[in-house]
Design an enzyme around this catalytic site. Structure first.
Site, mmCIF file in Angstrom:
data_model
loop_
_atom_site.group_PDB
_atom_site.id
_atom_site.type_symbol
_atom_site.label_atom_id
_atom_site.label_comp_id
_atom_site.label_asym_id
_atom_site.label_seq_id
_atom_site.Cartn_x
_atom_site.Cartn_y
_atom_site.Cartn_z
ATOM 1 N N ASN A 11 0.954 -1.455 0.088
ATOM 2 C CA ASN A 11 -0.140 0.038 0.068
ATOM 3 C C ASN A 11 0.826 1.182 0.589
ATOM 4 O OD1 ASN A 11 -1.609 2.010 0.549
ATOM 5 N ND2 ASN A 11 -2.354 1.210 3.024
ATOM 6 N N TRP A 12 0.814 1.952 -1.233
ATOM 7 C CA TRP A 12 1.820 2.772 -0.867
ATOM 8 C C TRP A 12 1.654 4.365 -0.802
ATOM 9 C CZ3 TRP A 12 4.075 3.217 -7.213
ATOM 10 C CH2 TRP A 12 5.070 2.005 -7.074
ATOM 11 N N LYS A 13 0.404 4.280 -0.210
ATOM 12 C CA LYS A 13 -0.578 5.827 0.145
ATOM 13 C C LYS A 13 -0.459 6.879 -0.552
ATOM 14 C CE LYS A 13 -0.402 3.551 5.047
ATOM 15 N NZ LYS A 13 0.167 3.550 6.406
ATOM 16 N N HIS A 96 -9.646 0.895 5.194
ATOM 17 C CA HIS A 96 -8.178 1.826 6.142
ATOM 18 C C HIS A 96 -8.552 2.676 6.581
ATOM 19 C CE1 HIS A 96 -3.750 2.341 6.826
ATOM 20 N NE2 HIS A 96 -3.825 1.661 6.195
ATOM 21 N N GLU A 166 -5.007 -4.943 10.488
ATOM 22 C CA GLU A 166 -4.076 -3.434 10.936
ATOM 23 C C GLU A 166 -4.461 -2.984 12.476
ATOM 24 O OE1 GLU A 166 -2.000 -2.615 6.834
ATOM 25 O OE2 GLU A 166 -4.177 -1.236 6.929
ATOM 26 N N SER A 214 3.180 -1.852 10.386
ATOM 27 C CA SER A 214 4.900 -1.992 10.452
ATOM 28 C C SER A 214 5.753 -3.397 10.130
ATOM 29 C CB SER A 214 5.325 -1.903 11.772
ATOM 30 O OG SER A 214 4.495 0.166 12.147
ATOM 31 N N GLY A 235 2.604 -1.817 4.740
ATOM 32 C CA GLY A 235 2.804 0.264 4.050
ATOM 33 C C GLY A 235 3.850 1.281 3.908
HETATM 34 P P1 13P Z 1 2.750 0.082 7.665
HETATM 35 O O1 13P Z 1 3.771 -0.495 7.336
HETATM 36 O O2 13P Z 1 3.714 1.030 6.785
HETATM 37 O O3 13P Z 1 2.676 0.495 9.066
HETATM 38 O O4 13P Z 1 1.084 0.911 7.131
HETATM 39 C C1 13P Z 1 0.657 -0.569 6.943
HETATM 40 C C2 13P Z 1 -0.724 -0.386 6.144
HETATM 41 O O5 13P Z 1 -2.109 1.088 6.766
HETATM 42 C C3 13P Z 1 -0.914 -1.428 5.336
HETATM 43 O O6 13P Z 1 -2.648 -1.110 5.023
#
Ligand code: 13P
Length: 256
Positions: A11-13, A96, A166, A214, A235
């Site tokens: 998930n690149w956000k 999310h 999550e 994480s 993420g």
């Molecule tokens: P991180 O791996 O940066 O904690 O993010 C997790 C996430 O929100 C994936 O959707």
């Protein structure tokens, strides 16, 4: 019994800032994972990069990070499931916690799940409690999310959906976040299966369940091996081609 294929989702956000960087990151991952066969690899970039990235690799499947439930029409800013499917996306992350924090409700997510299934997009439904305390109320918050988000979804569709556990307290964007353990993950994995069996019947084919929060190349192996899950939702580590590819390779090696 048919073996379920493990899946690693990035998930690149809202990253990276330019298409050029997105293409480089995607291509670097594609090169690193080109010989792998047993693991499904999904990357969910921001909407504007989807179409370009699709042309780079067939091995990596594309997903979006949100969808609107209507198909088309006067819905300014909306992007429909069918539009995403038409440009090559096959998955969509829904519910999310970062979107829930912007006001998205279980009711909205429910409509998005139904619209996505209708358009043949596979929803990756994120659930997870904000915090844990000694009352164990976190089980109830995950149960409510599952029940409300999946309300009215046909039994036969449940196995098509992916559930991503999550816990918000473990996500890197949460202030003072701390890591979950593979035991936390295993426990919730069993609980999610129980909630689904109670709601949809013990005979349903279970969806794949992922863990996210994480995850990096150091702990992915432990989560996959000992967390009872079918893969991870990554993420920040998915923005590092080497780290993300390493996670995929770890999963592939465990997927004997
Ligand atoms: P991180 O791996 O940066 O904690 O993010 C997790 C996430 O929100 C994936 O959707």
């Amino acid at each position: 019994m048919l073996k379920v294929k493990k899946i690693i989702v990035g998930n690149w956000k809202m990253n990276p800032l330019t298409l050029k960087e997105a293409e480089k990151l995607f291509l670097d991952v594609a090169k690193n994972v080109s010989s792998l066969k047993k693991t499904e690899i999904v990357i969910c970039p921001p909407f504007p990069y989807l179409e370009k990235l699709r042309k780079i690799s067939k091995k990596i499947v594309l997903g979006a990070q949100d969808v609107f439930w209507e198909e088309k029409g006067a819905f300014t800013g909306g992007v429909s499931a069918k539009m995403l499917y038409n440009i090559g996306a096959r998955y969509v992350i829904l519910g999310h916690s970062e979107r829930r924090a912007m006001g998205e409700s279980n009711f909205d997510i429910n409509k998005k799940i139904k619209a996505s299934l209708e358009a043949d997009l596979i929803p990756i439904l994120c659930v997870g409690e904000n915090f844990r305390d000694e009352t164990h109320a976190y089980f109830n918050s995950v149960k409510t999310e599952l029940e409300e988000c999946l309300d009215g979804v046909k039994k036969d569709f449940i196995s098509k959906i992916i559930i991503a556990y999550e816990p918000v307290w473990a996500i890197s964007s949460t202030l003072n976040h701390h890591s979950a353990t593979s035991d936390d993950c295993q426990e919730m994995n069993i609980f999610i299966r129980k909630v689904l069996a109670d709601k949809f019947g013990v005979k349903i084919k279970m969806p794949r369940i992922l863990y996210g929060g994480s995850v990096d190349d150091k702990d992915a192996g432990d989560f996959i091996k000992n967390g009872g899950i079918d893969g991870v939702l990554v993420g920040h580590a998915s923005l590092d081609a080497l780290k993300f590819s390493k996670i995929v390779k770890i999963c592939e090696a465990l997927n004997k």
